[in-house]
Design a protein around this motif. Sequence first.
Motif, PDB file in Angstrom:
ATOM      1  N   THR A   1       1.384  -0.846   0.046  1.00 20.34           N
ATOM      2  CA  THR A   1       0.300  -0.185  -0.008  1.00 20.34           C
ATOM      3  C   THR A   1       0.365   0.674   0.056  1.00 20.34           C
ATOM      4  OG1 THR A   1      -1.298   1.461   1.252  1.00 20.34           O
ATOM      5  CG2 THR A   1      -0.056   0.180   2.609  1.00 20.34           C
ATOM      6  N   ASP A   2       0.207   2.049  -0.852  1.00 22.36           N
ATOM      7  CA  ASP A   2       1.332   3.246  -0.874  1.00 22.36           C
ATOM      8  C   ASP A   2       0.785   4.535   0.487  1.00 22.36           C
ATOM      9  OD1 ASP A   2       3.104   3.122  -2.689  1.00 22.36           O
ATOM     10  OD2 ASP A   2       1.180   3.906  -4.124  1.00 22.36           O
ATOM     11  N   LEU A   3       0.496   4.252   1.396  1.00 17.57           N
ATOM     12  CA  LEU A   3      -0.381   5.223   2.698  1.00 17.57           C
ATOM     13  C   LEU A   3       1.493   4.604   3.692  1.00 17.57           C
ATOM     14  CD1 LEU A   3      -3.518   3.311   3.771  1.00 17.57           C
ATOM     15  CD2 LEU A   3      -3.036   5.786   2.632  1.00 17.57           C
ATOM     16  N   PRO A   4       1.773   6.011   3.688  1.00 17.56           N
ATOM     17  CA  PRO A   4       3.062   6.351   4.523  1.00 17.56           C
ATOM     18  C   PRO A   4       3.099   5.754   6.010  1.00 17.56           C
ATOM     19  CG  PRO A   4       2.352   8.500   4.112  1.00 17.56           C
ATOM     20  CD  PRO A   4       1.247   7.419   3.308  1.00 17.56           C
ATOM     21  N   LEU A   5       1.842   5.163   6.327  1.00 19.68           N
ATOM     22  CA  LEU A   5       1.850   4.459   7.650  1.00 19.68           C
ATOM     23  C   LEU A   5       3.127   4.129   8.809  1.00 19.68           C
ATOM     24  CD1 LEU A   5      -0.601   2.110   6.445  1.00 19.68           C
ATOM     25  CD2 LEU A   5      -1.577   4.387   7.194  1.00 19.68           C
ATOM     26  N   TYR A   6       4.137   4.112   8.222  1.00 19.47           N
ATOM     27  CA  TYR A   6       5.101   3.999   8.916  1.00 19.47           C
ATOM     28  C   TYR A   6       5.593   4.784   8.784  1.00 19.47           C
ATOM     29  CZ  TYR A   6       9.415   1.475  10.649  1.00 19.47           C
ATOM     30  OH  TYR A   6      10.763   1.038  11.555  1.00 19.47           O
ATOM     31  N   ARG A   7       6.015   5.435  10.251  1.00 20.09           N
ATOM     32  CA  ARG A   7       7.359   6.738   9.712  1.00 20.09           C
ATOM     33  C   ARG A   7       8.457   6.845  10.608  1.00 20.09           C
ATOM     34  NH1 ARG A   7       4.618   9.809   6.532  1.00 20.09           N
ATOM     35  NH2 ARG A   7       5.460  11.467   7.447  1.00 20.09           N
ATOM     36  N   TYR A   8       9.424   6.614   8.771  1.00 16.36           N
ATOM     37  CA  TYR A   8      10.523   6.199   9.585  1.00 16.36           C
ATOM     38  C   TYR A   8      11.693   8.060  10.074  1.00 16.36           C
ATOM     39  CZ  TYR A   8      15.277   4.447   8.166  1.00 16.36           C
ATOM     40  OH  TYR A   8      16.506   4.040   7.782  1.00 16.36           O
ATOM     41  N   TYR A   9      11.510   7.305  11.107  1.00 18.32           N
ATOM     42  CA  TYR A   9      12.875   8.941  11.673  1.00 18.32           C
ATOM     43  C   TYR A   9      13.661   8.602  11.277  1.00 18.32           C
ATOM     44  CZ  TYR A   9      13.206  12.774  15.333  1.00 18.32           C
ATOM     45  OH  TYR A   9      14.077  13.909  15.955  1.00 18.32           O
ATOM     46  N   THR A  10      14.435   9.966  11.208  1.00 18.12           N
ATOM     47  CA  THR A  10      15.723  10.443  10.457  1.00 18.12           C
ATOM     48  C   THR A  10      16.889  11.153  11.845  1.00 18.12           C
ATOM     49  OG1 THR A  10      15.176  11.812   8.943  1.00 18.12           O
ATOM     50  CG2 THR A  10      17.394  12.562   9.145  1.00 18.12           C
TER      51      THR A  10
END
Length: 338
Positions: free
Chosen positions: A202-211
């Motif tokens: 899915t293209d929903l950015p549900l996972y927030r990859y923190y920098t």
Amino acid sequence: MRPLISVLIPVYQVEGYLGRCLDSVLAQTYPDLEICMVDDGSTDGSAGIGQRYVEQAPMPVSLSRAEHLGVSHARQRLLEQAKGEYLFFLDSDDFLHPQTIETLYRLAVRHGADIVQCKMGHTGEDAMPPMDIDNPDERVYPDREQVMVAFLSADSSLRVMLAGKLYRREMLQGIRFPVGRIHEDEAVMHRIMDRAEAVVTTDLPLYRYYTNPESITKGSFSYARYDALDANLDRIRYCYGQGYEFFAKMNCLYYCVNCLDLYRRTRLEISPADPHLPWLLEKYRAMAAYFISTGLPEPGLSQALRGWMEEPMVGELPSYFATVREYWHMGKGELRAK
């Protein structure tokens, strides 16, 4: 009753981020969750934060402590401890949209999928952008052949990272992470994908990859990055063993690009007299010569590969991912050798 889903979190030196990560799991709308943590020998306050959630959270939370052996060891321990029918890896400095697990599970059921992947949204903030959860914009790979073509050809959004995917438990049974190494995702994901009868993205950015600048993959350059070469070799051998000969040969190009990148970074960021440089160049020359001998590379690429045998610091490196997609669409290979 819905199945139990285990959220697996390796923890190391994340006292500034772990609470946010765990709160995002506690906020999930999917009701049947457990949180499993393995603390990889943290010396900051991470373990204490994790223990408070063990004692106070309204869902099952476990925390094991281990000596500092790296994320691969922590992930292996997590697999052994998880009780869920489905498993989800979450890095301890990242966080989730409240409907992440529910959305991925719904897609797994709808399509009979063994693996469901959401998009990772890179962020340096705590904020969650608005999303249309009811329109997940999914892409379905309905059989093993389509899964492997999409993954190996780099012609899809399928990622090599372990995190951000919901796995049916059987997909990870027997998987062994390379303890003491990084690049563990690259070392195992081809094996995991090759088990899946159906995968959904899915293209929903549900996972927030923190920098997080202190993360192991974002920190200063070190010799640990050389672990990528062993992961590359394992994928080459695996692809040959499973009859994926075109992709085995193309991954030789990936190995070459990694050798050159490591050579350049070692020379620039460590020392132009570093003793690893001849070793890296030898490995590059051997693999480049083999890749050229397969007849796959176009004349311009072959010429560039030969040039780097003598001048490894000169010129822009090719994009492996763009090249494998181009060659695949040119009809240079097939999924399995006949």
